[in-house]
Motif scaffolding. Structure first.
Motif, PDB file in Angstrom:
ATOM      1  N   PRO A  17       0.872  -1.092  -0.071  1.00 60.27           N
ATOM      2  CA  PRO A  17       0.011   0.174  -0.020  1.00 60.27           C
ATOM      3  C   PRO A  17       0.674   1.409   0.018  1.00 60.27           C
ATOM      4  CG  PRO A  17       0.076  -1.050   2.265  1.00 60.27           C
ATOM      5  CD  PRO A  17       0.603  -2.140   1.329  1.00 60.27           C
ATOM      6  N   ALA A  18       2.177   1.158   0.400  1.00 59.60           N
ATOM      7  CA  ALA A  18       2.918   2.314   0.264  1.00 59.60           C
ATOM      8  C   ALA A  18       3.410   2.660  -1.003  1.00 59.60           C
ATOM      9  CB  ALA A  18       4.202   2.127   1.315  1.00 59.60           C
ATOM     10  N   VAL A  19       3.109   1.930  -2.043  1.00 60.21           N
ATOM     11  CA  VAL A  19       3.546   2.091  -3.362  1.00 60.21           C
ATOM     12  C   VAL A  19       2.216   2.778  -3.996  1.00 60.21           C
ATOM     13  CG1 VAL A  19       4.457   1.488  -5.530  1.00 60.21           C
ATOM     14  CG2 VAL A  19       5.452   0.601  -3.330  1.00 60.21           C
ATOM     15  N   MET A  20       1.980   4.098  -4.087  1.00 60.82           N
ATOM     16  CA  MET A  20       0.868   4.605  -4.830  1.00 60.82           C
ATOM     17  C   MET A  20       0.816   4.309  -6.302  1.00 60.82           C
ATOM     18  SD  MET A  20      -0.384   8.489  -4.737  1.00 60.82           S
ATOM     19  CE  MET A  20      -0.459   8.513  -2.922  1.00 60.82           C
ATOM     20  N   SER A  21      -0.380   3.542  -6.636  1.00 63.67           N
ATOM     21  CA  SER A  21      -0.537   3.206  -8.097  1.00 63.67           C
ATOM     22  C   SER A  21      -1.816   3.577  -8.514  1.00 63.67           C
ATOM     23  CB  SER A  21      -0.446   1.856  -8.067  1.00 63.67           C
ATOM     24  OG  SER A  21       0.880   1.164  -7.576  1.00 63.67           O
ATOM     25  N   GLU A  22      -2.052   3.366  -9.737  1.00 60.68           N
ATOM     26  CA  GLU A  22      -3.358   3.617 -10.532  1.00 60.68           C
ATOM     27  C   GLU A  22      -3.371   2.659 -11.517  1.00 60.68           C
ATOM     28  OE1 GLU A  22      -3.869   7.414 -12.720  1.00 60.68           O
ATOM     29  OE2 GLU A  22      -2.140   6.593 -14.084  1.00 60.68           O
ATOM     30  N   LEU A  23      -4.782   2.216 -12.121  1.00 59.45           N
ATOM     31  CA  LEU A  23      -5.015   1.552 -13.051  1.00 59.45           C
ATOM     32  C   LEU A  23      -5.573   2.156 -14.173  1.00 59.45           C
ATOM     33  CD1 LEU A  23      -5.303  -1.274 -14.454  1.00 59.45           C
ATOM     34  CD2 LEU A  23      -7.035  -1.704 -13.029  1.00 59.45           C
ATOM     35  N   VAL A  24      -5.102   1.978 -15.548  1.00 63.00           N
ATOM     36  CA  VAL A  24      -5.659   2.918 -16.625  1.00 63.00           C
ATOM     37  C   VAL A  24      -6.079   1.541 -17.589  1.00 63.00           C
ATOM     38  CG1 VAL A  24      -5.424   4.168 -18.812  1.00 63.00           C
ATOM     39  CG2 VAL A  24      -4.157   4.650 -16.366  1.00 63.00           C
ATOM     40  N   ILE A  25      -7.377   1.516 -17.819  1.00 66.43           N
ATOM     41  CA  ILE A  25      -7.985   0.512 -18.708  1.00 66.43           C
ATOM     42  C   ILE A  25      -8.404   1.047 -19.949  1.00 66.43           C
ATOM     43  CG2 ILE A  25      -9.570  -1.533 -18.990  1.00 66.43           C
ATOM     44  CD1 ILE A  25      -9.761  -1.211 -15.826  1.00 66.43           C
ATOM     45  N   VAL A  26      -7.855   0.508 -20.896  1.00 69.78           N
ATOM     46  CA  VAL A  26      -8.128   1.071 -22.459  1.00 69.78           C
ATOM     47  C   VAL A  26      -9.285  -0.007 -23.050  1.00 69.78           C
ATOM     48  CG1 VAL A  26      -7.676   1.894 -24.591  1.00 69.78           C
ATOM     49  CG2 VAL A  26      -5.994   2.260 -22.599  1.00 69.78           C
ATOM     50  N   ASP A  27     -10.620   0.475 -23.248  1.00 70.05           N
ATOM     51  CA  ASP A  27     -11.290  -0.683 -23.961  1.00 70.05           C
ATOM     52  C   ASP A  27     -11.241  -0.179 -25.569  1.00 70.05           C
ATOM     53  OD1 ASP A  27     -13.498  -1.978 -25.075  1.00 70.05           O
ATOM     54  OD2 ASP A  27     -14.884  -0.855 -23.952  1.00 70.05           O
ATOM     55  N   ASN A  28     -10.638  -1.126 -26.335  1.00 71.83           N
ATOM     56  CA  ASN A  28     -10.388  -1.037 -27.641  1.00 71.83           C
ATOM     57  C   ASN A  28     -11.553  -1.561 -28.705  1.00 71.83           C
ATOM     58  OD1 ASN A  28      -7.478  -1.836 -29.921  1.00 71.83           O
ATOM     59  ND2 ASN A  28      -8.664  -0.044 -29.825  1.00 71.83           N
ATOM     60  N   GLY A  29     -12.753  -0.647 -28.193  1.00 69.47           N
ATOM     61  CA  GLY A  29     -13.805  -1.250 -29.225  1.00 69.47           C
ATOM     62  C   GLY A  29     -14.644  -2.613 -29.026  1.00 69.47           C
ATOM     63  N   SER A  30     -14.502  -2.718 -27.887  1.00 73.26           N
ATOM     64  CA  SER A  30     -15.066  -4.146 -27.451  1.00 73.26           C
ATOM     65  C   SER A  30     -16.814  -4.085 -27.726  1.00 73.26           C
ATOM     66  CB  SER A  30     -14.926  -4.484 -25.884  1.00 73.26           C
ATOM     67  OG  SER A  30     -13.739  -4.570 -25.554  1.00 73.26           O
ATOM     68  N   THR A  31     -17.048  -5.401 -27.835  1.00 74.03           N
ATOM     69  CA  THR A  31     -18.811  -5.420 -28.175  1.00 74.03           C
ATOM     70  C   THR A  31     -19.198  -6.629 -27.320  1.00 74.03           C
ATOM     71  OG1 THR A  31     -18.074  -7.046 -30.029  1.00 74.03           O
ATOM     72  CG2 THR A  31     -18.425  -4.721 -30.598  1.00 74.03           C
ATOM     73  N   ASP A  32     -18.540  -7.142 -26.278  1.00 78.27           N
ATOM     74  CA  ASP A  32     -19.046  -8.234 -25.491  1.00 78.27           C
ATOM     75  C   ASP A  32     -19.594  -7.596 -23.996  1.00 78.27           C
ATOM     76  OD1 ASP A  32     -16.797  -7.397 -24.202  1.00 78.27           O
ATOM     77  OD2 ASP A  32     -16.033  -9.437 -23.977  1.00 78.27           O
ATOM     78  N   GLY A  33     -20.182  -6.487 -23.918  1.00 78.38           N
ATOM     79  CA  GLY A  33     -20.320  -5.809 -22.648  1.00 78.38           C
ATOM     80  C   GLY A  33     -19.204  -5.584 -21.544  1.00 78.38           C
ATOM     81  N   THR A  34     -18.034  -5.068 -22.346  1.00 86.94           N
ATOM     82  CA  THR A  34     -16.809  -4.670 -21.480  1.00 86.94           C
ATOM     83  C   THR A  34     -16.994  -3.531 -20.827  1.00 86.94           C
ATOM     84  OG1 THR A  34     -15.136  -6.069 -22.697  1.00 86.94           O
ATOM     85  CG2 THR A  34     -14.313  -4.233 -21.647  1.00 86.94           C
ATOM     86  N   ALA A  35     -17.505  -2.390 -21.755  1.00 87.21           N
ATOM     87  CA  ALA A  35     -17.580  -1.220 -21.120  1.00 87.21           C
ATOM     88  C   ALA A  35     -18.514  -1.077 -20.042  1.00 87.21           C
ATOM     89  CB  ALA A  35     -18.180  -0.310 -22.338  1.00 87.21           C
ATOM     90  N   GLU A  36     -19.463  -1.593 -20.046  1.00 82.67           N
ATOM     91  CA  GLU A  36     -20.437  -1.830 -18.750  1.00 82.67           C
ATOM     92  C   GLU A  36     -19.883  -2.463 -17.812  1.00 82.67           C
ATOM     93  OE1 GLU A  36     -22.562  -1.446 -22.434  1.00 82.67           O
ATOM     94  OE2 GLU A  36     -21.276  -2.802 -21.786  1.00 82.67           O
TER      95      GLU A  36
END
Length: 320
Positions: A37-56
């Motif tokens: 937890p001392a290492v501050m991190s973030e997660l960036v997720i790029v949806d590359n045009g999914s059609t399987d419900g990924t965005a939701e």
């Protein structure tokens, strides 16, 4: 997250129609962040045009995640463009590219911090990649327990795998965006990560493999035919790569000549490529040539790479 508390690491995960695998990938990153937890991190997720419900699904995942999650939509097909979109959004000092079918080890952040906190920062650094499932064929993995640096005597393809590739944001700013002619979803199908390594090497930026910073790759390929198709795609990209860097990295041509020699030796009873999978050298030669021809066609008649500014804002990593 305030402007004075920039993350140390930005995990960048690009995805397309793999929502099930993606959930496991995200859980592993969250677990690694909880373990350190001392290492501050973030997660960036790029949806590359999914059609399987990924965005939701991603909206729900981001709302429930214990770490900062940024969701990016890049509808234009192509992994290279998706990586560029992720870099543009990332705020961390260190960029960590992880594929959506990979899971990071619980100690990943500790290893990452040790390398970038006490080691060289002006470097592209990749870690070990093991199979996530022993039933999958041993391909797209990097199991060496010995640290190494890229040199012209080593083919850059697979030296550092794009599913486990890290760099300081200043390095990314120097190299620039990924070439959108390469990579999954693009005409040359692969090698966007290898092209990045060659460009780094040409700029005098070392490319380093380390045997920690472990991820487990759940690629799911258990039929030999699937491996052979992927191997041909990699060889196609590498052929385009060789021609692109013909004058800036002529040592790549040497590796093509070695492959031709190995293919001729194989025809006379010599060894095949890859001691475990026993793949033929001949598809490498033919797809290298096809990739070079396709690169010429793209350069002459196809669209040029999108004129993108460097996606990295160097100031974004500095507290204001």
């Amino acid at each position: 997250m305030s402007s004075g508390s920039r993350p140390f690491a930005s995990f960048i995960v690009c995805t397309r129609n793999r929502v099930s695998a993606l959930r496991a990938c995200i859980r592993s990153i969250e677990a690694a962040c909880r373990a350190h937890p001392a290492v501050m991190s973030e997660l960036v997720i790029v949806d590359n045009g999914s059609t399987d419900g990924t965005a939701e699904a991603l909206v729900r995942i981001a709302a429930a995640s214990p770490i900062a999650v940024a969701l990016v939509a890049e509808p234009r097909p192509g992994l290279a463009g998706a990586r560029n979109a992720g870099m543009a959004r990332a705020r961390g000092r260190v960029l960590v590219f992880i594929d959506d079918d990979c899971e990071v080890d619980a100690h990943y952040l500790a290893d990452l911090q040790r390398h970038y906190g006490h080691g060289e920062e002006r470097v592209i650094r990749g870690g070990r990649v093991e199979l996530g499932n022993s039933l999958d064929l041993p391909f797209t993995v990097k199991r060496s327990r010995v640290a190494a640096r890229l040199s012209p005597d080593i083919h850059p393809g697979g030296f550092v795998l794009g599913c486990n590739m890290t760099m300081h944001r200043d390095v990314a700013a120097l190299i620039g965006p990924f070439d959108t002619r390469f990579g999954a979803g693009a005409p040359l199908k692969a090698a966007e990560d290898t092209d990045y390594l060659v460009r780094a090497y040409n700029l005098g930026i070392p490319v380093e493999y380390v045997p920690d910073m472990l991820v487990h790759h759940h690629h799911g390929r258990r039929a030999r035919a699937a491996i052979e198709r992927l191997h041909r795609d990699y060889s196609l990209g590498n052929g385009g790569l060789c021609l692109k860097h013909l004058f800036t990295a002529p040592w790549l041509l040497k590796h093509f000549c070695w492959t031709v020699r190995s293919a001729c030796c194989q025809a006379c009873g010599g060894a095949r490529f890859d001691p475990e999978l026993q793949l033929s050298h001949w598809p490498i030669v033919s797809m290298n040539l096809l990739g070079a021809a396709r690169f010429v066609r793209l350069a002459m008649t196809g669209p040029a790479p999108r004129a993108e500014a460097c996606p990295i804002d160097q100031a974004a990593a500095k507290p204001r």
